[in-house]
Design a protein around this motif. Sequence first.
Motif, PDB file in Angstrom:
ATOM      1  N   ALA A 138     -16.370 -37.081 -64.905  1.00 43.14           N
ATOM      2  CA  ALA A 138     -15.198 -36.206 -64.746  1.00 43.14           C
ATOM      3  C   ALA A 138     -14.205 -36.409 -65.893  1.00 43.14           C
ATOM      4  N   ALA A 139     -14.038 -37.650 -66.337  1.00 38.99           N
ATOM      5  CA  ALA A 139     -13.132 -37.926 -67.450  1.00 38.99           C
ATOM      6  C   ALA A 139     -13.654 -37.301 -68.743  1.00 38.99           C
ATOM      7  N   ALA A 140     -14.954 -37.357 -68.952  1.00 39.00           N
ATOM      8  CA  ALA A 140     -15.541 -36.734 -70.143  1.00 39.00           C
ATOM      9  C   ALA A 140     -15.361 -35.223 -70.097  1.00 39.00           C
ATOM     10  N   ARG A 141     -15.560 -34.636 -68.939  1.00 37.40           N
ATOM     11  CA  ARG A 141     -15.363 -33.185 -68.797  1.00 37.40           C
ATOM     12  C   ARG A 141     -13.908 -32.803 -69.020  1.00 37.40           C
ATOM     13  N   ALA A 142     -13.001 -33.620 -68.488  1.00 37.01           N
ATOM     14  CA  ALA A 142     -11.572 -33.340 -68.646  1.00 37.01           C
ATOM     15  C   ALA A 142     -11.156 -33.414 -70.112  1.00 37.01           C
ATOM     16  N   ALA A 143     -11.839 -34.259 -70.881  1.00 42.88           N
ATOM     17  CA  ALA A 143     -11.541 -34.392 -72.310  1.00 42.88           C
ATOM     18  C   ALA A 143     -12.352 -33.409 -73.156  1.00 42.88           C
ATOM     19  N   ASP A 144     -13.010 -32.459 -72.526  1.00 40.04           N
ATOM     20  CA  ASP A 144     -13.847 -31.447 -73.201  1.00 40.04           C
ATOM     21  C   ASP A 144     -14.959 -32.069 -74.048  1.00 40.04           C
ATOM     22  N   ILE A 145     -15.543 -33.137 -73.550  1.00 38.40           N
ATOM     23  CA  ILE A 145     -16.693 -33.760 -74.206  1.00 38.40           C
ATOM     24  C   ILE A 145     -17.938 -33.246 -73.503  1.00 38.40           C
ATOM     25  N   PRO A 146     -18.841 -32.593 -74.221  1.00 36.25           N
ATOM     26  CA  PRO A 146     -20.045 -32.054 -73.576  1.00 36.25           C
ATOM     27  C   PRO A 146     -21.022 -33.171 -73.222  1.00 36.25           C
ATOM     28  N   VAL A 147     -21.236 -33.392 -71.935  1.00 39.30           N
ATOM     29  CA  VAL A 147     -22.188 -34.415 -71.498  1.00 39.30           C
ATOM     30  C   VAL A 147     -23.427 -33.808 -70.849  1.00 39.30           C
ATOM     31  N   ALA A 148     -23.385 -32.523 -70.544  1.00 35.40           N
ATOM     32  CA  ALA A 148     -24.552 -31.857 -69.964  1.00 35.40           C
ATOM     33  C   ALA A 148     -25.625 -31.686 -71.043  1.00 35.40           C
ATOM     34  N   PRO A 149     -26.881 -31.902 -70.684  1.00 32.63           N
ATOM     35  CA  PRO A 149     -27.942 -31.782 -71.684  1.00 32.63           C
ATOM     36  C   PRO A 149     -28.126 -30.343 -72.157  1.00 32.63           C
ATOM     37  N   GLU A 150     -28.404 -30.207 -73.450  1.00 33.63           N
ATOM     38  CA  GLU A 150     -28.719 -28.897 -74.032  1.00 33.63           C
ATOM     39  C   GLU A 150     -30.123 -28.971 -74.603  1.00 33.63           C
ATOM     40  N   LEU A 151     -30.906 -27.955 -74.333  1.00 30.83           N
ATOM     41  CA  LEU A 151     -32.297 -27.949 -74.759  1.00 30.83           C
ATOM     42  C   LEU A 151     -32.437 -27.439 -76.182  1.00 30.83           C
ATOM     43  N   ALA A 152     -33.249 -28.131 -76.968  1.00 29.81           N
ATOM     44  CA  ALA A 152     -33.541 -27.691 -78.329  1.00 29.81           C
ATOM     45  C   ALA A 152     -34.878 -26.964 -78.365  1.00 29.81           C
ATOM     46  N   ALA A 153     -35.860 -27.450 -77.594  1.00 32.40           N
ATOM     47  CA  ALA A 153     -37.181 -26.830 -77.574  1.00 32.40           C
ATOM     48  C   ALA A 153     -37.882 -27.158 -76.262  1.00 32.40           C
ATOM     49  N   ILE A 154     -38.667 -26.198 -75.791  1.00 28.48           N
ATOM     50  CA  ILE A 154     -39.460 -26.375 -74.574  1.00 28.48           C
ATOM     51  C   ILE A 154     -40.850 -25.817 -74.849  1.00 28.48           C
ATOM     52  N   ASP A 155     -41.867 -26.544 -74.391  1.00 23.74           N
ATOM     53  CA  ASP A 155     -43.235 -26.062 -74.529  1.00 23.74           C
ATOM     54  C   ASP A 155     -44.047 -26.581 -73.353  1.00 23.74           C
ATOM     55  N   CYS A 156     -44.984 -25.771 -72.892  1.00 24.97           N
ATOM     56  CA  CYS A 156     -45.872 -26.166 -71.809  1.00 24.97           C
ATOM     57  C   CYS A 156     -47.268 -25.665 -72.129  1.00 24.97           C
ATOM     58  N   SER A 157     -48.268 -26.430 -71.743  1.00 25.26           N
ATOM     59  CA  SER A 157     -49.647 -26.067 -72.050  1.00 25.26           C
ATOM     60  C   SER A 157     -50.242 -25.104 -71.033  1.00 25.26           C
ATOM     61  N   CYS A 158     -49.493 -24.715 -70.024  1.00 23.29           N
ATOM     62  CA  CYS A 158     -50.031 -23.819 -68.997  1.00 23.29           C
ATOM     63  C   CYS A 158     -50.164 -22.391 -69.524  1.00 23.29           C
ATOM     64  N   SER A 159     -50.788 -21.570 -68.737  1.00 25.86           N
ATOM     65  CA  SER A 159     -51.045 -20.183 -69.160  1.00 25.86           C
ATOM     66  C   SER A 159     -49.855 -19.256 -68.898  1.00 25.86           C
ATOM     67  N   ALA A 160     -48.780 -19.748 -68.299  1.00 22.94           N
ATOM     68  CA  ALA A 160     -47.623 -18.900 -67.995  1.00 22.94           C
ATOM     69  C   ALA A 160     -46.909 -18.433 -69.255  1.00 22.94           C
ATOM     70  N   ARG A 161     -46.897 -19.262 -70.290  1.00 26.22           N
ATOM     71  CA  ARG A 161     -46.269 -18.931 -71.583  1.00 26.22           C
ATOM     72  C   ARG A 161     -44.817 -18.497 -71.436  1.00 26.22           C
ATOM     73  N   THR A 162     -44.080 -19.238 -70.621  1.00 34.00           N
ATOM     74  CA  THR A 162     -42.665 -18.981 -70.445  1.00 34.00           C
ATOM     75  C   THR A 162     -41.926 -20.317 -70.441  1.00 34.00           C
ATOM     76  N   ALA A 163     -40.661 -20.296 -70.786  1.00 36.59           N
ATOM     77  CA  ALA A 163     -39.872 -21.530 -70.822  1.00 36.59           C
ATOM     78  C   ALA A 163     -39.484 -21.986 -69.424  1.00 36.59           C
ATOM     79  N   ARG A 164     -39.664 -21.145 -68.419  1.00 35.73           N
ATOM     80  CA  ARG A 164     -39.304 -21.505 -67.049  1.00 35.73           C
ATOM     81  C   ARG A 164     -40.521 -21.493 -66.137  1.00 35.73           C
ATOM     82  N   CYS A 165     -41.594 -22.135 -66.571  1.00 35.66           N
ATOM     83  CA  CYS A 165     -42.770 -22.237 -65.706  1.00 35.66           C
ATOM     84  C   CYS A 165     -42.541 -23.338 -64.671  1.00 35.66           C
ATOM     85  N   VAL A 166     -43.402 -23.411 -63.675  1.00 34.62           N
ATOM     86  CA  VAL A 166     -43.243 -24.389 -62.602  1.00 34.62           C
ATOM     87  C   VAL A 166     -43.320 -25.814 -63.134  1.00 34.62           C
ATOM     88  N   HIS A 167     -44.056 -26.037 -64.206  1.00 33.85           N
ATOM     89  CA  HIS A 167     -44.204 -27.387 -64.753  1.00 33.85           C
ATOM     90  C   HIS A 167     -42.921 -27.865 -65.430  1.00 33.85           C
TER      91      HIS A 167
END
Length: 186
Positions: free
Chosen positions: A97-126
């Motif tokens: 909460a203190a980090a958020r109040a100081a506007d420090i980004p602590v939530a993770p941000e994604l740089a790249a996503i890959d999955c070997s499944c056949s769905a070929r989407t960044a939001r597959c079940v895996h």
Amino acid sequence: MADNEFGYTTWGMDWVRLAEPLRQTRPDPLLPRARSIARNDGVHAVTEGRIVRAQIHRGGQASVTHIELTPLARTAVTALTGIVGVEPTLLTDEMHAAARAADIPVAPELAAIDCSCSARTARCVHVLATFYDLARRVDEDPRLSLDLQGFDHPDHGAAPGDSGGAPETPRWIPLNTLDPAMFFEV
């Protein structure tokens, strides 16, 4: 919030938000299956710096996911060190909460996503199951959330454009920058 199976700490909830973004307007039918896979130890994740590689086994199928996280900026690491300390043993919700109040980004941000499944989407079940597994692991040890964003290695965790570090090697090389004469005899 203690009734949540995944993300019962604010550090873990940041990871659940990757699977369940607040801007989502309708139910995602993959989320119950992803939670079930994570709950039943179907995700075997290994972390290396800012990269998470997970093997997901579901029935007779197996998939491999690769998640790369954006590093914290050097200024964020410096400011966050003032809140959590250099070697924090326990991160609390108050520190979040203190980090958020100081506007420090602590939530993770994604740089790249890959999955070997056949769905070929960044939001597959895996990928979603990997997010839930990481949320559970971060709930147990919130320090993992910062470690995956390069907090423990400030020299290696500097975001591109920050001063003081070596330039980051590009992940992809544009095809038009290659010289065919380097590869073929003319």
